[in-house]
Scaffold this motif. Structure first.
Motif, PDB file in Angstrom:
ATOM      1  N   GLN A  91    -195.531 -96.627 -94.984  1.00 21.01           N
ATOM      2  CA  GLN A  91    -196.062 -97.347 -93.970  1.00 21.01           C
ATOM      3  C   GLN A  91    -195.106 -98.601 -93.673  1.00 21.01           C
ATOM      4  OE1 GLN A  91    -200.181 -98.435 -95.294  1.00 21.01           O
ATOM      5  NE2 GLN A  91    -200.634 -97.921 -93.264  1.00 21.01           N
TER       6      GLN A  91
ATOM      7  N   THR B  46    -191.418 -93.756 -88.152  1.00 21.23           N
ATOM      8  CA  THR B  46    -192.786 -93.310 -88.519  1.00 21.23           C
ATOM      9  C   THR B  46    -192.536 -91.957 -89.246  1.00 21.23           C
ATOM     10  OG1 THR B  46    -193.475 -94.395 -86.267  1.00 21.23           O
ATOM     11  CG2 THR B  46    -194.890 -92.674 -87.395  1.00 21.23           C
TER      12      THR B  46
ATOM     13  N   THR C 110    -188.244 -91.792 -84.647  1.00 20.72           N
ATOM     14  CA  THR C 110    -188.047 -93.141 -84.293  1.00 20.72           C
ATOM     15  C   THR C 110    -187.741 -92.875 -82.688  1.00 20.72           C
ATOM     16  OG1 THR C 110    -186.950 -95.213 -84.374  1.00 20.72           O
ATOM     17  CG2 THR C 110    -185.477 -93.355 -84.737  1.00 20.72           C
TER      18      THR C 110
ATOM     19  N   SER D 141    -196.275 -90.340 -83.616  1.00 19.40           N
ATOM     20  CA  SER D 141    -197.224 -89.920 -84.567  1.00 19.40           C
ATOM     21  C   SER D 141    -196.493 -88.595 -85.206  1.00 19.40           C
ATOM     22  CB  SER D 141    -198.629 -89.653 -84.392  1.00 19.40           C
ATOM     23  OG  SER D 141    -198.615 -88.530 -83.694  1.00 19.40           O
TER      24      SER D 141
END
Lengths: 116, 112
Positions: free
Chosen positions: B44, A105, A94, A3
Motif C-alpha cells: 500500500q 498501484t 502508474t 486498480s
C-alpha cells in the motif's frame, strides 16, 4: 484511480516448464505497467516495464510480458523456469501523467513456486 | 552505483511508542516513495516526495508522516504505534515515473 488484479495467488510449476502469471488492470487514463519480483526478506526488483511502442516487452532473467490494451492485460511469461525463479511477483501500474502518477498501484501478488 | 538504502533493517517497538525510518535514494533520484507491505493488505502506498515536497499521499491516518531533505534523503515517522503497524516498510526512488521505482530492502517493523 487505477486498480490491478492478479488472477492467481499461487502458481506451482515444475522446473523447465513454461509459466504465465496473469495481470489485469483498470484505468480511465493511459498508464505505465510494471512487473516486480520479491525474494524472501528482500525488497522489490524491477523485472520489466511497458511504456509505449512494441507490446511485447523483454525483461531480466528471461522474462517477457505482453501488453494487450483491448483486454487491459499485462501477462508475464517465461518459457522455461528454474528453481531460482521461486519468488513472489507483483504487477503494478502508474498513470502516465498527472497528479497520481507519482505512485504505483500494486496487485496482491502471485507466489511462483518452482518444484524439481 | 549504490542502490536505495534503508535503515534500520529490523526494528522492534512497543505499542504507543513512535518510530523513525530512514531512506537514502539512488544518487540523482529526487522522487522518494514509501510503501507498507503486510500479508493481509499487500503493498500500500504511503506517500511520495519530490524536491522536499509531498506530491501524493495514500489513505493512512495522520500518525504516519514523512519528510524529504535537500539531499533527497527521506524519513518516515509513525507515532503512537499500534499492533497493526507491524509490517515491512519499503522505500523506493525514481528519476521519473516511466523509469519505474528502485526499491530498498525495507525495514521490518514489529510492534509488540
Amino acid at each position: 484511480a487505477q486498480s490491478v488484479t492478479q488472477l492467481d495467488s499461487q502458481v506451482p510449476v515444475f522446473e523447465e516448464a513454461p509459466v504465465e502469471l496473469r495481470c489485469n488492470y483498470s484505468s480511465s487514463v493511459s498508464v505505465y505497467l510494471f512487473w516486480y519480483v520479491q525474494y524472501p526478506n528482500q525488497g522489490l526488483q524491477l523485472l520489466l516495464k511497458y511504456l509505449s511502442g512494441s507490446t511485447l516487452v523483454k525483461g531480466i532473467n528471461g522474462f517477457e510480458a505482453e501488453f494487450n490494451k483491448s483486454q487491459t492485460s499485462f501477462h508475464l511469461r517465461k518459457p522455461s523456469v528454474h528453481i531460482s525463479d521461486t519468488a513472489e511477483y507483483f504487477c503494478a501500474v502508474t498513470r502516465r501523467s498527472g497528479g497520481s502518477n507519482y505512485k504505483l498501484t500494486f496487485g496482491k501478488g502471485t507466489l511462483l513456486t518452482v518444484n524439481p | 552505483k549504490a542502490g536505495v538504502t534503508q535503515t534500520p533493517r529490523y526494528l522492534i517497538k512497543t505499542r504507543g511508542q513512535q518510530v523513525t525510518l530512514s531512506c537514502s535514494p539512488i544518487s540523482g533520484h529526487r522522487s522518494v516513495s514509501w510503501y507498507q507491505q503486510t500479508p493481509g493488505q499487500g503493498l500500500q502506498f504511503l506517500f511520495e516526495y519530490f524536491s522536499e515536497t509531498q506530491r501524493n499521499k495514500g489513505n493512512f491516518p495522520g500518525r504516519f508522516s514523512g519528510r524529504q531533505f535537500s539531499n533527497s534523503r527521506s524519513e518516515m515517522n509513525v507515532s503512537t504505534l499500534e499492533l497493526g503497524d507491524s509490517a515491512l516498510y519499503l522505500c523506493a526512488s525514481s528519476f521519473q515515473a516511466g523509469d519505474g521505482y528502485t526499491f530498498g530492502s525495507g525495514t521490518r517493523l514489529t510492534v509488540v
